[in-house]
Design an enzyme around this catalytic site. Sequence first.
Site, PDB file in Angstrom:
ATOM      1  N   GLU A   1      17.954  -6.306 -14.935  1.00  0.00           N
ATOM      2  CA  GLU A   1      17.511  -7.452 -14.130  1.00  0.00           C
ATOM      3  C   GLU A   1      18.369  -7.541 -12.871  1.00  0.00           C
ATOM      4  OE1 GLU A   1      16.470 -11.166 -16.109  1.00  0.00           O
ATOM      5  OE2 GLU A   1      17.743 -12.233 -14.681  1.00  0.00           O
TER       6      GLU A   1
ATOM      7  N   GLN B   1      17.301 -14.942 -23.645  1.00  0.00           N
ATOM      8  CA  GLN B   1      18.471 -15.423 -22.915  1.00  0.00           C
ATOM      9  C   GLN B   1      19.676 -14.615 -23.391  1.00  0.00           C
ATOM     10  OE1 GLN B   1      19.932 -16.473 -20.399  1.00  0.00           O
ATOM     11  NE2 GLN B   1      18.972 -18.503 -20.367  1.00  0.00           N
TER      12      GLN B   1
ATOM     13  N   ALA C   1       6.065 -23.188 -19.283  1.00  0.00           N
ATOM     14  CA  ALA C   1       5.712 -21.778 -19.056  1.00  0.00           C
ATOM     15  C   ALA C   1       4.380 -21.448 -19.717  1.00  0.00           C
ATOM     16  CB  ALA C   1       6.830 -20.889 -19.611  1.00  0.00           C
TER      17      ALA C   1
END
Length: 303
Positions: free
Chosen positions: A17, A179, A126
């Site tokens: 990322e 996460q 979301a």
Amino acid sequence: MKIKDLFSERRPVISFEIFPPKRDLPIDGIYATIEELKSLQPDFISVTYGAGGSTKERTVEIASSIRNVYGIRALAHLTCVGTSKEEADLILKELLSCGVTDVLALRGDPPAGMDINSVPRHFRYAADLVAHIRHVYGDAFSIGGAAYPEGHVECDDIEIGLLHLKAKVEMGVDFLITQLFFENEDFYRFLEKAKSIGIKVPISAGIMPVVNKKQIERIVTLCGASIPPKLARILSRYADAPEALEDAGVAYAVDQIVDLLSSGADGVHIYTMNRPWVARRIMENIARLLRELRKPKERVKVS
Ligand code: FAD
């Protein structure tokens, strides 16, 4: 091939990322980072969508370059916060027009100092954004969603959080990325619970190599991840020795990843924080593991 297909064809899936440079900085700086990450042969690179939509144009531009200039699969993050329905559609159409067919659909965090409930947005969760993408674009995108091995900061009850996650997946999520977490047992417990309530999509484990004490303390305060005693000792011992902390942080991340891969994790998503040299050190340590795990399985002979 979309990212959702990768999880059935090339496990474990390894991804990186990155985040776009802030608006007042030149965008070009990110390209050296991508160039170096490319040499590590990730399965895909994801590009964050700055808090509150602060880097939305750059996210699309960088995702397009990852795909079209560097020839790597790109996953573009998109958040409900800071994005109207019209903007979301503009972005999604632009992504499709440049061949980016993978989106990480997120709610996003409120801008600093604001409460999420006072942030106006068309898509509340979301899951609403996922439903919209599926409804309007069918299967044109493979859609990722976020998951939280230690629970999400706004939801005290981890079981209820899992039901929200299941509802999000049912709206059309193809894969999940977690996460960051520093204790693999938290991830394994989460996987078990997710499976037990019928969440069947692949789940990639989010790993952040810790190389800066202040930065990680800020991040865990925001995302609610806990720091186990073993990592706390490292942080306290090498707080003022950046090179030693980097060595210890890389070793800690490698240790986590070796265990995750050996346990059959679907994938590992490395939060590179735009530090390709750290990603390189990690990849060097797991290269032979990946080769072994990706060997084609021998067919069982039936006599
Ligand atoms: P949701 O899935 O909508 O969940 C948010 C909260 O709402 C949870 O507490 C959930 O339990 C609760 N909830 C969900 N549905 C319901 C319902 N029906 N009723 C009541 N409560 C409900 N942020 C950015 O700004 N930009 C990024 O690029 C970015 N990238 C990320 C990448 C990853 C891999 C991860 C894990 C997080 C990322 N984030 C990013 C942070 C993310 O936006 C925040 O964690 C945010 O607070 C939650 O987003 P979500 O998509 O998980 O939201």
